[in-house]
Design a protein around this motif. Structure first.
Motif, PDB file in Angstrom:
ATOM      1  N   MET A  15      -0.808   9.699   4.409  1.00 10.88           N
ATOM      2  CA  MET A  15      -1.699  11.443   2.658  1.00 10.88           C
ATOM      3  C   MET A  15      -1.972  11.603   4.089  1.00 10.88           C
ATOM      4  O   MET A  15      -2.147  12.995   3.371  1.00 10.88           O
ATOM      5  N   ASP A  38     -10.580   4.464   0.818  1.00 13.37           N
ATOM      6  CA  ASP A  38      -9.944   3.092   0.238  1.00 13.37           C
ATOM      7  C   ASP A  38     -10.003   3.094  -1.225  1.00 13.37           C
ATOM      8  O   ASP A  38      -9.454   1.814  -1.145  1.00 13.37           O
ATOM      9  N   ALA A  66      -1.105   3.494   4.758  1.00 10.94           N
ATOM     10  CA  ALA A  66      -1.318   4.742   3.814  1.00 10.94           C
ATOM     11  C   ALA A  66      -2.022   5.806   4.010  1.00 10.94           C
ATOM     12  O   ALA A  66      -1.479   6.873   3.529  1.00 10.94           O
ATOM     13  N   PRO A  67      -3.365   5.682   4.476  1.00 11.55           N
ATOM     14  CA  PRO A  67      -3.992   6.419   4.921  1.00 11.55           C
ATOM     15  C   PRO A  67      -3.604   7.592   5.773  1.00 11.55           C
ATOM     16  O   PRO A  67      -3.793   8.848   5.882  1.00 11.55           O
ATOM     17  N   ASP A  76       1.849   7.287  -6.187  1.00 12.12           N
ATOM     18  CA  ASP A  76       0.967   8.648  -6.280  1.00 12.12           C
ATOM     19  C   ASP A  76       1.357   9.727  -5.715  1.00 12.12           C
ATOM     20  O   ASP A  76       1.535  10.946  -6.839  1.00 12.12           O
ATOM     21  N   ASN A 116       0.614  -1.063   0.172  1.00  9.83           N
ATOM     22  CA  ASN A 116      -0.140  -0.436  -0.423  1.00  9.83           C
ATOM     23  C   ASN A 116       0.672   1.418  -0.128  1.00  9.83           C
ATOM     24  O   ASN A 116       0.784   2.305  -0.425  1.00  9.83           O
ATOM     25  N   LEU A 125       1.366   4.292  -2.629  1.00  9.12           N
ATOM     26  CA  LEU A 125       1.231   5.617  -2.244  1.00  9.12           C
ATOM     27  C   LEU A 125       2.473   6.513  -2.339  1.00  9.12           C
ATOM     28  O   LEU A 125       2.686   7.456  -3.644  1.00  9.12           O
ATOM     29  N   THR A 131      -6.243   5.629  -0.756  1.00  7.52           N
ATOM     30  CA  THR A 131      -5.087   4.478  -0.212  1.00  7.52           C
ATOM     31  C   THR A 131      -5.550   3.489   0.159  1.00  7.52           C
ATOM     32  O   THR A 131      -6.625   3.438   0.680  1.00  7.52           O
TER      33      THR A 131
END
Length: 307
Positions: free
Chosen positions: A271, A238, A267-268, A136, A129, A133, A254
């Protein structure tokens, strides 16, 4: 001497950097590939976890025996089979048996691979994950722009319902160090309705919402209320597609860790930290002034232990 937070605010501004070649995903077992795609409920994950840890034995169990071993009902096993793409438990068991026989044919080492530590597998999934990211973030322009908008919104409202409360609280706690008016909404219904309308009446322009699975109906309602009141909504969730993302003005999708009974949010969380960084970059003078003021108060009242 600046605090660690002040030093990071000065030294960690987001830059575009250089393009990095994408890394390939680590190979996973056939069982994990089978269970990775669908969104499973906590009870269904217990079944998946049991099958992964006991594949060479579990593949030959009847539906009654499997339900007893896991501690769920037989209908739960049937629903699990449907959730992972099979017409029923017999079809799923046939697939499991082919995987189990392949593991046995490969010798003890192959069988052991399918029985590997689920905690390590959970970490591996979160690493993937984060790799996604990272790709991204190769173009951070959208993060920078949204961070700028969140910084300008006074007040700034942060929404997180049910399981998403912890992420919303983290963001709001940190954002208050660098933003003069951050309002946190963690309850739905008329409470959220009032808070969002008051935020707009006070001059707010943006809301940051968190929507982690299982996605709460209250979150969708709050996003609709916010947009109906004239607020724009940035969403950390997500899924890039679906009711929540469709309603938001900007959505950051994410991956969440779903190997264990309850999700994990590496990951969140990152973020959210990236948006906080973008907010500090958007108004560095205000950031520095507020951090200085906070450090003075923290020292005066001895908020923290001396390391």
């Amino acid at each position: 001497m600046p605090s660690p937070q002040q030093a990071r605010a000065q030294a960690s501004a987001i830059t575009s950097g250089k393009a990095v070649p994408e890394t390939e995903a680590s190979p996973v077992s056939r069982l994990r590939e089978l269970f990775d795609g669908p969104r499973l409920s906590p009870g269904q994950r217990r079944i998946a976890q049991y099958l992964i840890e006991n594949i060479t034995e579990a593949a030959f169990l009847s539906i009654t025996d499997l339900a007893d071993r896991v501690g769920v009902s037989q209908p739960s096993v049937t629903r699990f089979a449907a959730a992972v793409g099979f017409s029923g438990y017999p079809a799923l068991r046939e697939k499991l048996q082919s995987i189990a026989l392949g593991a046995l044919a490969g010798g003890p080492g192959a069988a052991e691979e399918n029985r590997s530590n689920e905690l390590q597998a959970a970490v591996d999934a979160e690493i993937q994950n984060l790799e996604n990211l990272r790709r991204d973030f190769a173009d951070p322009g959208r993060v920078i722009q949204v961070g700028r908008e969140l910084s300008r919104s006074t007040p700034l409202t942060v929404v997180g319902m049910r399981i998403s409360v912890s992420l919303a609280e983290y963001f709001a706690y940190a954002a208050r160090r660098i933003h003069p008016d951050v309002r946190l909404v963690t309850r739905g219904g008329s409470v959220a309705f009032d808070a969002l309308l008051q935020s707009r009446e006070a001059g707010g322009t943006w809301v940051l919402a968190f929507g982690m699975p299982r996605h709460a109906q209250e979150t969708l309602t709050a996003i609709r209320v916010a947009r109906g009141a004239g607020l724009k909504v940035a969403l950390i969730t997500d899924l890039a597609l679906g009711p929540l993302a469709d309603e938001a003005d900007v959505a950051f999708a994410t991956g969440t860790g779903s190997r264990l009974v309850f999700d994990s949010y590496a990951a969140p969380g990152l973020m959210a930290a990236a948006l906080l960084q973008a907010m500090t970059d958007a108004d560095p003078e205000r950031t520095q002034a507020r951090l200085d003021e906070y450090e003075q108060v923290a020292d005066q009242h001895q908020f923290f232990l001396k390391d």
